[in-house]
Design an enzyme around this catalytic site. Structure first.
Site, PDB file in Angstrom:
ATOM      1  N   GLU A 164       8.816   2.634 -15.564  1.00 39.24           N
ATOM      2  CA  GLU A 164       8.118   3.819 -15.068  1.00 39.24           C
ATOM      3  C   GLU A 164       9.056   4.871 -14.518  1.00 39.24           C
TER       4      GLU A 164
ATOM      5  N   HIS B 236      -5.051   7.677 -10.820  1.00 36.56           N
ATOM      6  CA  HIS B 236      -4.727   6.545  -9.958  1.00 36.56           C
ATOM      7  C   HIS B 236      -4.265   6.936  -8.559  1.00 36.56           C
TER       8      HIS B 236
ATOM      9  N   GLU C 100     -10.524   2.412 -17.660  1.00 36.36           N
ATOM     10  CA  GLU C 100      -9.141   2.376 -18.154  1.00 36.36           C
ATOM     11  C   GLU C 100      -9.096   2.595 -19.664  1.00 36.36           C
TER      12      GLU C 100
ATOM     13  N   ASN D  25      -0.983   6.482 -15.001  1.00 31.55           N
ATOM     14  CA  ASN D  25      -1.560   6.581 -13.669  1.00 31.55           C
ATOM     15  C   ASN D  25      -2.547   7.737 -13.538  1.00 31.55           C
TER      16      ASN D  25
ATOM     17  N   HIS E  49     -11.530  -1.051  -8.786  1.00 30.64           N
ATOM     18  CA  HIS E  49     -10.396  -0.240  -9.218  1.00 30.64           C
ATOM     19  C   HIS E  49     -10.831   0.780 -10.285  1.00 30.64           C
TER      20      HIS E  49
ATOM     21  N   ARG F  22      13.055 -17.647  -8.175  1.00 31.05           N
ATOM     22  CA  ARG F  22      13.565 -16.400  -8.761  1.00 31.05           C
ATOM     23  C   ARG F  22      13.121 -16.177 -10.200  1.00 31.05           C
TER      24      ARG F  22
ATOM     25  N   LYS G  19      -1.020   1.080 -24.533  1.00 31.34           N
ATOM     26  CA  LYS G  19      -0.235   0.669 -23.372  1.00 31.34           C
ATOM     27  C   LYS G  19       1.113   0.089 -23.811  1.00 31.34           C
TER      28      LYS G  19
ATOM     29  N   ARG H  49       5.699   6.290 -18.683  1.00 29.34           N
ATOM     30  CA  ARG H  49       4.775   5.283 -18.171  1.00 29.34           C
ATOM     31  C   ARG H  49       3.913   5.816 -17.034  1.00 29.34           C
TER      32      ARG H  49
ATOM     33  N   HIS I  18      -6.283   5.269  -5.877  1.00 29.79           N
ATOM     34  CA  HIS I  18      -5.746   4.378  -4.846  1.00 29.79           C
ATOM     35  C   HIS I  18      -6.157   4.842  -3.457  1.00 29.79           C
TER      36      HIS I  18
ATOM     37  N   LYS J  46       3.660  -5.298 -14.798  1.00 27.28           N
ATOM     38  CA  LYS J  46       3.557  -4.957 -13.380  1.00 27.28           C
ATOM     39  C   LYS J  46       2.811  -6.065 -12.657  1.00 27.28           C
TER      40      LYS J  46
HETATM   41  N1  LIG Z   1      22.486 -14.830  -2.518  1.00 35.73           N
HETATM   42  C1  LIG Z   1      23.430 -15.707  -2.756  1.00 35.73           C
HETATM   43  O1  LIG Z   1      23.968 -15.768  -3.857  1.00 35.73           O
HETATM   44  C2  LIG Z   1      23.847 -16.604  -1.645  1.00 35.73           C
HETATM   45  C3  LIG Z   1      25.014 -17.356  -1.776  1.00 35.73           C
HETATM   46  C4  LIG Z   1      25.400 -18.128  -0.698  1.00 35.73           C
HETATM   47  C5  LIG Z   1      24.661 -18.149   0.442  1.00 35.73           C
HETATM   48  N2  LIG Z   1      23.526 -17.415   0.534  1.00 35.73           N
HETATM   49  C6  LIG Z   1      22.738 -17.405   1.747  1.00 35.73           C
HETATM   50  O2  LIG Z   1      23.497 -16.792   2.773  1.00 35.73           O
HETATM   51  C7  LIG Z   1      23.071 -17.302   4.030  1.00 35.73           C
HETATM   52  C8  LIG Z   1      24.248 -17.661   4.849  1.00 35.73           C
HETATM   53  O3  LIG Z   1      25.018 -16.484   5.057  1.00 35.73           O
HETATM   54  P1  LIG Z   1      26.018 -16.375   6.280  1.00 35.73           P
HETATM   55  O4  LIG Z   1      26.855 -17.549   6.299  1.00 35.73           O
HETATM   56  O5  LIG Z   1      26.614 -15.032   6.172  1.00 35.73           O
HETATM   57  O6  LIG Z   1      25.041 -16.500   7.527  1.00 35.73           O
HETATM   58  P2  LIG Z   1      24.363 -15.425   8.522  1.00 35.73           P
HETATM   59  O7  LIG Z   1      23.914 -14.244   7.787  1.00 35.73           O
HETATM   60  O8  LIG Z   1      23.349 -16.176   9.274  1.00 35.73           O
HETATM   61  O9  LIG Z   1      25.563 -14.989   9.471  1.00 35.73           O
HETATM   62  C9  LIG Z   1      26.136 -15.948  10.309  1.00 35.73           C
HETATM   63  C10 LIG Z   1      26.120 -15.498  11.774  1.00 35.73           C
HETATM   64  O10 LIG Z   1      27.152 -14.538  11.976  1.00 35.73           O
HETATM   65  C11 LIG Z   1      26.604 -13.375  12.556  1.00 35.73           C
HETATM   66  N3  LIG Z   1      27.443 -12.285  12.081  1.00 35.73           N
HETATM   67  C12 LIG Z   1      27.399 -11.681  10.881  1.00 35.73           C
HETATM   68  N4  LIG Z   1      28.411 -10.826  10.769  1.00 35.73           N
HETATM   69  C13 LIG Z   1      29.106 -10.871  11.924  1.00 35.73           C
HETATM   70  C14 LIG Z   1      30.262 -10.234  12.389  1.00 35.73           C
HETATM   71  N5  LIG Z   1      30.950  -9.389  11.609  1.00 35.73           N
HETATM   72  N6  LIG Z   1      30.679 -10.487  13.635  1.00 35.73           N
HETATM   73  C15 LIG Z   1      30.014 -11.380  14.404  1.00 35.73           C
HETATM   74  N7  LIG Z   1      28.930 -12.044  14.007  1.00 35.73           N
HETATM   75  C16 LIG Z   1      28.485 -11.799  12.771  1.00 35.73           C
HETATM   76  C17 LIG Z   1      25.192 -13.378  12.106  1.00 35.73           C
HETATM   77  O11 LIG Z   1      24.380 -12.576  12.914  1.00 35.73           O
HETATM   78  C18 LIG Z   1      24.856 -14.847  12.198  1.00 35.73           C
HETATM   79  O12 LIG Z   1      24.572 -15.190  13.519  1.00 35.73           O
HETATM   80  C19 LIG Z   1      22.165 -18.464   3.733  1.00 35.73           C
HETATM   81  O13 LIG Z   1      20.840 -18.071   3.963  1.00 35.73           O
HETATM   82  C20 LIG Z   1      22.394 -18.737   2.254  1.00 35.73           C
HETATM   83  O14 LIG Z   1      21.241 -19.257   1.614  1.00 35.73           O
HETATM   84  C21 LIG Z   1      23.116 -16.662  -0.492  1.00 35.73           C
HETATM   85  N1  LIG Z   2      -0.629  -4.911 -13.132  1.00 36.13           N
HETATM   86  C1  LIG Z   2      -1.146  -3.795 -13.602  1.00 36.13           C
HETATM   87  O1  LIG Z   2      -0.548  -3.092 -14.395  1.00 36.13           O
HETATM   88  C2  LIG Z   2      -2.524  -3.421 -13.152  1.00 36.13           C
HETATM   89  C3  LIG Z   2      -3.211  -2.411 -13.805  1.00 36.13           C
HETATM   90  C4  LIG Z   2      -4.497  -2.152 -13.402  1.00 36.13           C
HETATM   91  C5  LIG Z   2      -5.084  -2.860 -12.386  1.00 36.13           C
HETATM   92  N2  LIG Z   2      -4.375  -3.824 -11.749  1.00 36.13           N
HETATM   93  C6  LIG Z   2      -4.963  -4.625 -10.694  1.00 36.13           C
HETATM   94  O2  LIG Z   2      -6.015  -5.394 -11.234  1.00 36.13           O
HETATM   95  C7  LIG Z   2      -6.964  -5.656 -10.220  1.00 36.13           C
HETATM   96  C8  LIG Z   2      -8.326  -5.421 -10.740  1.00 36.13           C
HETATM   97  O3  LIG Z   2      -8.541  -6.297 -11.825  1.00 36.13           O
HETATM   98  P1  LIG Z   2     -10.009  -6.681 -12.259  1.00 36.13           P
HETATM   99  O4  LIG Z   2     -10.803  -5.462 -12.422  1.00 36.13           O
HETATM  100  O5  LIG Z   2      -9.874  -7.599 -13.410  1.00 36.13           O
HETATM  101  O6  LIG Z   2     -10.598  -7.416 -10.973  1.00 36.13           O
HETATM  102  P2  LIG Z   2     -10.740  -8.959 -10.572  1.00 36.13           P
HETATM  103  O7  LIG Z   2      -9.598  -9.748 -11.002  1.00 36.13           O
HETATM  104  O8  LIG Z   2     -11.069  -8.964  -9.136  1.00 36.13           O
HETATM  105  O9  LIG Z   2     -12.020  -9.433 -11.403  1.00 36.13           O
HETATM  106  C9  LIG Z   2     -13.261  -8.854 -11.146  1.00 36.13           C
HETATM  107  C10 LIG Z   2     -14.338  -9.901 -10.833  1.00 36.13           C
HETATM  108  O10 LIG Z   2     -14.752 -10.541 -12.041  1.00 36.13           O
HETATM  109  C11 LIG Z   2     -14.621 -11.949 -11.920  1.00 36.13           C
HETATM  110  N3  LIG Z   2     -14.329 -12.411 -13.263  1.00 36.13           N
HETATM  111  C12 LIG Z   2     -13.158 -12.377 -13.911  1.00 36.13           C
HETATM  112  N4  LIG Z   2     -13.332 -12.761 -15.182  1.00 36.13           N
HETATM  113  C13 LIG Z   2     -14.651 -13.069 -15.327  1.00 36.13           C
HETATM  114  C14 LIG Z   2     -15.432 -13.528 -16.406  1.00 36.13           C
HETATM  115  N5  LIG Z   2     -14.888 -13.680 -17.617  1.00 36.13           N
HETATM  116  N6  LIG Z   2     -16.736 -13.761 -16.187  1.00 36.13           N
HETATM  117  C15 LIG Z   2     -17.289 -13.543 -14.970  1.00 36.13           C
HETATM  118  N7  LIG Z   2     -16.605 -13.091 -13.914  1.00 36.13           N
HETATM  119  C16 LIG Z   2     -15.286 -12.859 -14.112  1.00 36.13           C
HETATM  120  C17 LIG Z   2     -13.534 -12.111 -10.923  1.00 36.13           C
HETATM  121  O11 LIG Z   2     -13.563 -13.393 -10.350  1.00 36.13           O
HETATM  122  C18 LIG Z   2     -13.860 -11.013  -9.933  1.00 36.13           C
HETATM  123  O12 LIG Z   2     -14.892 -11.412  -9.103  1.00 36.13           O
HETATM  124  C19 LIG Z   2      -6.587  -4.793  -9.049  1.00 36.13           C
HETATM  125  O13 LIG Z   2      -5.996  -5.599  -8.062  1.00 36.13           O
HETATM  126  C20 LIG Z   2      -5.581  -3.819  -9.620  1.00 36.13           C
HETATM  127  O14 LIG Z   2      -4.612  -3.416  -8.661  1.00 36.13           O
HETATM  128  C21 LIG Z   2      -3.123  -4.105 -12.123  1.00 36.13           C
HETATM  129 ZN   LIG Z   3      -5.534   1.065 -13.314  1.00 35.27          ZN
END
Ligand SMILES: NC(=O)c1ccc[n+]([C@@H]2O[C@H](COP(=O)([O-])OP(=O)(O)OC[C@H]3O[C@@H](n4cnc5c(N)ncnc54)[C@H](O)[C@@H]3O)[C@@H](O)[C@H]2O)c1
Ligand SMILES: NC(=O)c1ccc[n+]([C@@H]2O[C@H](COP(=O)([O-])OP(=O)(O)OC[C@H]3O[C@@H](n4cnc5c(N)ncnc54)[C@H](O)[C@@H]3O)[C@@H](O)[C@H]2O)c1
Ligand SMILES: [Zn+2]
Ligand SMILES: [Zn+2]
Lengths: 365, 365
Positions: free
Chosen positions: A236, A247, A184, A244, A264, A120, A226, A240, A251, A142
Site C-alpha cells: 500500500e 474507508h 465491497e 480504501n 464494516h 515469527r 483485488k 492499493r 472507519h 492484510k
Molecule cells: N532479536 C535477536 O536476534 C536477539 C538475539 C539475542 C538476544 N535477544 C534478546 O535480547 C534480550 C537480551 O538483551 P540484553 O542482554 O541487551 O538485555 P537487556 O536489554 O535487558 O539489557 C541488560 C540490562 O542492561 C541495562 N542497560 C542497557 N544498556 C545499558 C548501558 N549502556 N549502561 C547501563 N545499563 C544498560 C538494561 O536496562 C538492562 O537492565 C533478550 O530478551 C533476548 O531474547 C534477541
Molecule cells: N484484511 C483485510 O484486508 C480486510 C478487508 C476488509 C475487512 N476486513 C475486516 O473484516 C472484518 C469484517 O469481516 P466480516 O464482514 O466477514 O465479519 P465477521 O467475520 O464478523 O462475520 C460476520 C458474521 O457472520 C458470521 N458468519 C461468518 N460466516 C458465516 C456463515 N457462512 N454463515 C453464517 N454466519 C456466518 C460471523 O460469525 C459473524 O457473526 C472487519 O474486522 C474488517 O476490519 C479486513
Molecule cells: Zn473494507
C-alpha cells in the site's frame, strides 16, 4: 470452479472460488504436509462448517486442533488473539504447523495475524465464509487486531498460502451480512471496473437472492480486481490505497459508533457516499453520478446516510487514520464511476461540508 | 568508525560501529525525514543516554516523543508492548513516523516488534546499548516478546533502517552484562570463524577491561559474521539456525529458571557447553576441544555448569523450542571450533546424558 493467482513472486498463492469446495480434499491436501493442522474459527461458524472441513482433512489423514473464539468484531483484540497463541503453545505447534482460518473477516484477520506472529511466522490458509471476507479481507495479506484507540491499528502484512472461497457457505449467512459484503463488491466497480459496475446494476437482485452462479462471478471478479491491485502494490504505497474508497469515513463511523454497531460494509457504503459527495463538491463528478451511486447502495439495502456523530468528531476520528501523511488527510475520491484517485485536494472545510450533508437524512434522495 | 552493510535487497541497511556515535548527527539525520520521532527506551538507559540522543536529533530540528518502559526481561510482554502502542496512538503517530529503540536487546526486540505491528509496519532504527544487543539482537531483524509458555514465541522478522552501535555506551554497562554479551561474541568464533576465536583467546582480557578499540573490533567482527549469515538466510530456513548454538539448551535454562534469573548470555554459555558435550559424545569433537571451549567461557566469567532442573524438565522445555521439526529436536552441534552444523543425529538418551553431565558441578573442569 474459478482459480485466480495472486502474483507476489515467492509469496504467490492461488484463490479457488466455487460451490462446495470445502468438501474437495484435492484442493486442500496438496498444501498440507503435516499430520495436524490448527483450525481457528468462532462459535457461529464452527457448528456450521468445522465438521465438513475436518472430514475433508481426515480423508488425507490430517488431524484438526480446533481453536474456537467468541464471535464478533468486539473480540478482535489482543486478548482473543492470545487465545490462539495459548492453543498453539498448549498443543506445542511448530513453526511449520499450518493454521486454517475458517470464518469471516474477523477470524481471517485474527487468524492471519496470529500466524504472522507465532514463532515469527507460520503458514496459513484462508477459508472465508462471508461475502466480505471472500471478496476482500481474505485476499491481499492484510491482517490485524483492533486497539481501543483505532481499528486494525496493530497488524502485519502476511500472505496466506491458499484461499478457498466456498460460495455454498454463503447460504447460511444472515441477510444483513450478505448486503454488507456487497458494499465491497460495488467498491471494485467504482474504483476501477466500470463494466463490472454495469453488470452489478443488472444482476444485483440475483446476488441478493443468492443465485450461486451470479455469486461465483461476483466473487471471482472482485478477487481478480483485488489480486491485480495487491500484486502491483503489496504494501500500500500507491495504487492499493484506492481499495480504501469510503474507508477513512467508514472507519470513523465504525469507531465512533463503537466497534460492532455498524457492520464494516455498512460503514463503507455510507462512507463511500461521503467520498462521492466530496468528489462532487470538488467538481470531479456530477450530481447524477452521486445519485447513481446512492441508488445501487440503496437497492443493496445498505445505509447511504451516515450517523450524526458531529463533524468535529468525524474529523477527530479520521485524524487517527493510517492515510494521514504529514498531518494532511489523503482521501480516496472519484473522478467517475470506475475511476478513483488518492488526493489531498479537499480542504478541511470541504470535508466537513460533505460529512455534514451525508449525515442528514435528506441526503440526495 | 566501521560501517557494515546487511545485504537484503531493498531492505538492506547499514550498521555503524564506533565510539561516540550517539553524538554524531550526520549518521542519524539522513535517515529521518519527519519532524518527530518516537524513542523507546527504559528506566535505566533513558537517564544515561536519552538526553544525548535528543540533543543530536534536536540539532536537526527533530522532536523526540519518549516512551520509557520498565526495565527487565520480565517486562518483555504484551502488556509492555501495549504501552508503546498506547504512546504511538496517543501522539497520533503515523505509519511513516520513525521509532528508535534505545537500549539493550529487550528494548530492541520490543521496539522492533512494536514497529513491525504498528499500522502493519513503521520504520525503525536500532541504537543498541549493551554488548549483546550490539553484536547480536540489533542485527538481523528478529523481534519478539515472550509468552508465559515460551520465550520469544510471538514476534516478527522486521529489519531496521539503520543500526547505530555506540561503543561508548558500554562504559556504564554492569560487568555481568558485559560478560553475558561476550557469550554471543565467542559464539561467532565457535560456529564459523576460527580465526576470531583465536583472536578472542588472545584479547579476552582487553575486552573485559573495556578497551575501546578491542571492543570496536569484536563488535564489528561479530556483526560482520551475523550480517553474512542473515543475508544468506533471512528467515532462518538454513544457515541462520547455526546462530542458535547453545540456544535451545539456553532457552530451556532461561524459561526453567524463570525469565530474568539467568541472563541470556549466561544461559547461552552454559547451553553451549551442553552442545559441546553432546558433540563430543557423538564423536565429532575431542574432549580437549570441549575443555578449550569451557576455558574461554570460564575466563569470560560465564557459567559453564547448567542449573539442576532435572533432565526431564530440560527435555520438556526444549520440546517447545522453535527448532523442533516433526517432533524431532534439531540441535546446533559442533564438528570443531569454527564449524557448527544443524543436526538431529543425537538421540533423546544422548541429549539427556549430555544435560546430566553439564548439570553437575564436576563438569570437565
Ligand atoms: N532479536 C535477536 O536476534 C536477539 C538475539 C539475542 C538476544 N535477544 C534478546 O535480547 C534480550 C537480551 O538483551 P540484553 O542482554 O541487551 O538485555 P537487556 O536489554 O535487558 O539489557 C541488560 C540490562 O542492561 C541495562 N542497560 C542497557 N544498556 C545499558 C548501558 N549502556 N549502561 C547501563 N545499563 C544498560 C538494561 O536496562 C538492562 O537492565 C533478550 O530478551 C533476548 O531474547 C534477541
Ligand atoms: N484484511 C483485510 O484486508 C480486510 C478487508 C476488509 C475487512 N476486513 C475486516 O473484516 C472484518 C469484517 O469481516 P466480516 O464482514 O466477514 O465479519 P465477521 O467475520 O464478523 O462475520 C460476520 C458474521 O457472520 C458470521 N458468519 C461468518 N460466516 C458465516 C456463515 N457462512 N454463515 C453464517 N454466519 C456466518 C460471523 O460469525 C459473524 O457473526 C472487519 O474486522 C474488517 O476490519 C479486513
Ligand atoms: Zn473494507
Ligand atoms: Zn542469543
Amino acid at each position: 470452479m474459478e482459480t485466480l493467482n495472486v502474483a507476489l513472486d515467492e509469496r504467490s498463492y492461488p484463490i479457488h472460488i466455487g460451490s462446495g469446495l470445502l468438501s474437495r480434499p484435492e484442493l486442500l491436501l496438496p498444501h498440507i504436509k503435516q499430520k495436524k493442522v490448527v483450525v481457528v474459527s468462532n462459535e457461529t461458524v464452527a457448528p456450521l462448517y468445522l465438521e465438513r472441513l475436518c472430514a475433508t482433512l481426515a480423508s488425507g489423514g490430517i488431524e484438526v486442533l480446533p481453536v474456537i473464539l467468541p464471535d464478533g468484531e468486539k473480540f478482535k483484540t489482543w486478548e482473543t488473539l492470545n487465545l490462539i497463541f495459548d492453543g498453539l503453545l498448549a498443543e506445542r505447534c511448530e513453526r511449520s504447523t499450518i493454521l486454517i482460518a475458517l470464518g469471516g473477516g474477523v477470524i481471517g484477520d485474527m487468524g492471519g495475524f496470529a500466524a504472522a506472529c507465532y514463532q515469527r511466522g507460520m503458514p496459513f490458509i484462508q477459508v472465508p465464509t462471508t461475502l466480505l471476507s471472500q471478496v476482500d479481507s481474505s485476499v491481499g495479506g492484510k491482517t490485524a487486531i483492533n486497539h481501543p484507540m483505532g481499528k486494525n491499528m496493530i497488524g502485519a502484512f502476511y500472505q496466506p498460502k491458499l484461499v478457498l472461497a466456498d460460495i455454498l457457505t454463503l447460504d447460511t449467512l444472515p441477510d444483513r451480512e450478505l448486503k454488507a459484503g456487497l458494499a465491497e463488491v460495488i467498491k471494485y466497480g467504482l474504483i476501477r471496473d466500470p463494466e463490472f459496475f454495469d453488470w452489478l446494476e443488472v444482476n444485483l437482485d440475483k446476488l441478493l437472492a443468492r443465485d450461486q452462479s451470479a455469486l461465483v462471478y461476483a466473487v471471482q471478479r472482485s478477487c481478480a480486481n483485488k489480486a491485480e491491485v495487491v500484486a502491483a502494490d503489496e504494501r500500500e504505497s500507491g495504487e492499493r490505497a484506492l481499495l480504501n474508497l469510503g474507508h477513512t469515513f467508514g472507519h470513523a463511523i465504525e469507531t465512533g459508533m463503537g466497534y460492532g454497531e455498524w457492520l464494516h460494509g455498512e460503514a463503507v457504503a455510507a462512507g463511500t457516499l461521503i467520498a462521492a459527495e466530496l468528489s462532487c463538491a470538488l467538481g470531479w463528478i456530477e450530481a447524477p453520478t452521486v445519485a447513481r451511486i446512492e441508488r445501487i447502495f440503496v437497492r443493496a439495502g445498505l445505509p447511504v446516510i451516515s450517523p450524526a456523530l458531529g463533524v468535529d468528531r468525524y474529523l477527530e476520528l479520521m485524524s487517527h487514520d493510517k492515510k494521514v501523511q504529514d498531518g494532511k488527510l489523503r482521501l480516496v475520491l472519484l473522478q467517475g464511476i470506475g475511476k478513483a484517485v488518492v488526493s489531498d485536494a479537499a480542504s478541511k472545510e470541504q470535508i466537513a461540508a460533505a460529512v455534514e450533508i451525508r449525515c442528514t437524512a435528506a441526503g440526495r434522495n
